[in-house]
Design a protein around this motif. Sequence first.
Motif, short mmCIF file in Angstrom:
data_model
loop_
_atom_site.label_atom_id
_atom_site.label_comp_id
_atom_site.label_asym_id
_atom_site.label_seq_id
_atom_site.Cartn_x
_atom_site.Cartn_y
_atom_site.Cartn_z
N ILE A 159 0.81 -1.22 0.00
CA ILE A 159 0.00 0.00 0.00
C ILE A 159 0.85 1.27 0.00
CG2 ILE A 159 -1.90 -1.15 1.21
CD1 ILE A 159 -1.06 0.57 3.70
N GLY A 160 2.14 1.14 0.27
CA GLY A 160 2.97 2.33 0.44
C GLY A 160 3.12 2.68 1.91
N LEU A 161 3.66 3.85 2.16
CA LEU A 161 3.94 4.29 3.53
C LEU A 161 3.00 5.42 3.92
CD1 LEU A 161 6.02 4.04 5.95
CD2 LEU A 161 7.16 6.01 4.92
N PRO A 162 2.29 5.30 5.04
CA PRO A 162 1.49 6.44 5.51
C PRO A 162 2.40 7.64 5.75
CG PRO A 162 0.86 4.43 6.66
CD PRO A 162 2.10 4.11 5.89
N VAL A 163 2.07 8.75 5.11
CA VAL A 163 2.88 9.96 5.24
C VAL A 163 2.05 11.07 5.87
CG1 VAL A 163 4.42 9.39 3.34
CG2 VAL A 163 2.33 10.70 2.87
N ARG A 164 2.75 12.01 6.49
CA ARG A 164 2.07 13.06 7.23
C ARG A 164 1.31 14.00 6.29
NH1 ARG A 164 7.47 13.66 7.13
NH2 ARG A 164 8.39 15.69 6.61
N THR A 165 0.41 14.76 6.87
CA THR A 165 -0.52 15.57 6.08
C THR A 165 0.19 16.59 5.20
OG1 THR A 165 -0.79 17.04 8.00
CG2 THR A 165 -2.41 15.29 7.72
N GLU A 166 1.35 17.11 5.65
CA GLU A 166 2.07 18.09 4.84
C GLU A 166 2.58 17.48 3.53
OE1 GLU A 166 2.61 19.18 9.19
OE2 GLU A 166 2.76 17.34 7.97
N ILE A 167 3.03 16.23 3.61
CA ILE A 167 3.49 15.54 2.41
C ILE A 167 2.32 15.27 1.49
CG2 ILE A 167 4.59 13.44 1.52
CD1 ILE A 167 6.54 15.29 2.91
N GLN A 168 1.19 14.87 2.06
CA GLN A 168 0.00 14.63 1.25
C GLN A 168 -0.45 15.91 0.54
OE1 GLN A 168 -3.18 12.44 3.24
NE2 GLN A 168 -1.71 11.67 4.72
N ALA A 281 9.30 10.04 -3.59
CA ALA A 281 8.53 9.46 -4.70
C ALA A 281 7.12 10.03 -4.74
CB ALA A 281 8.49 7.94 -4.57
N VAL A 282 6.48 10.11 -3.58
CA VAL A 282 5.10 10.58 -3.49
C VAL A 282 4.97 12.01 -4.02
CG1 VAL A 282 3.35 11.35 -1.83
CG2 VAL A 282 4.30 9.05 -1.67
#
Length: 381
Positions: A159-168, A281-282
């Motif tokens: 699924i990938g890595l959960p990233v913090r809201t700023e990265i999203q 990558a994201v």
Amino acid sequence: MSQALRVVLAGGGTAGHTSPLIATAQALQRLTDVELSCIGTPKGLETTVIPQAGLALDLVDPVPMPRKPGLDQALVPVRLNRAVNQARKILHDRGAEVVVGFGGYVSLPAYLAARRLRIPVVIHEQNAIPGLANKVAARFAAVVATTFPDTPLPKARFIGLPVRTEIQALAREGRPTRDEARAMLGLDADRPTLLVSGGSQGARSINTALVTARDGLLADGVQVLHVWGRKNFTDQHVEVRDEATGARYVPVAYVDQMHVAYAAADLMVGRSGAGTVVETAVVGLPGVFVPLPHGNGEQARNATALVAAGGAVLVPDAELDRQRLLDVVAPLVTNPDELARMARAGRSLMSATAADDLAGLVIAAAQPLGAKAHATKGRGF
């Protein structure tokens, strides 16, 4: 009105475990009515960052797993049993309906306690090479989610890595913009920009190679933001400007808002910890990764899928010197078409929605009676 879903998250020690934990907790709060608490140990980063994130934290005794025979190794069963009993009481008192673990010393007691109490376990493995706790728990977990597509765990779901809201926000909405980010960091708006960082502690080989290659990069008109790491930064690290091109070398000890540095850069040179690989990558930031040469080789494996997809270049630590860095970086950072192709490759491999995806899996894995009672907010799973 349905009762809130009670979720206990376990993970700590380093940011590699706490960051995806916090990102997943935030996603759960967005998606459903939930009561969250976390399990950690007194020795880890979690004692600071988890309370700062507004999450309740319960502690168990740490159970290090020494590799060499000796007294500490002989005491592992006793220490583990004590920690499992502590975790079992926490899960009982919290009324846990599902346990989510992110690896590390604290996760194994939580996993084993959940199994004894017949509470569903959801695992997220950060690295391409799984750790001991997640290897053990994958045998009985309801869900095994991974950051990378080739992680060798049974029932693994990439699924990938959960990233913090700023990265999203950067990945989905382009906030901040490149111009905004460069202005925030005091960088020139219209120059090829290289970000160099060995992580919060820095990386000696990367720092050394960059310093020796600095003048060559500046002569090519490339501006450099060099994050040294706090322990490596001194008053001797000062800004340098090339008189002919005007390009600047800007050294800093640390960047508090790494997403701003990502937004400002055209290319990054750094280690290939899972967080760095996935976050770049994201957001579509091409990378030149120099894996840490120690440990079990997990950093090199972390970069494998992204390199194969064409979103990054890998340079072994032993080969990194002035000339190799210039040969790889200079023609790449000044080639917008190639950078754009690499950015597309990274985004196509790693999703910005991993936190929401994992939260959905957690909700679905909750105990049967509880799962039926917990409706998600505007999203079905």
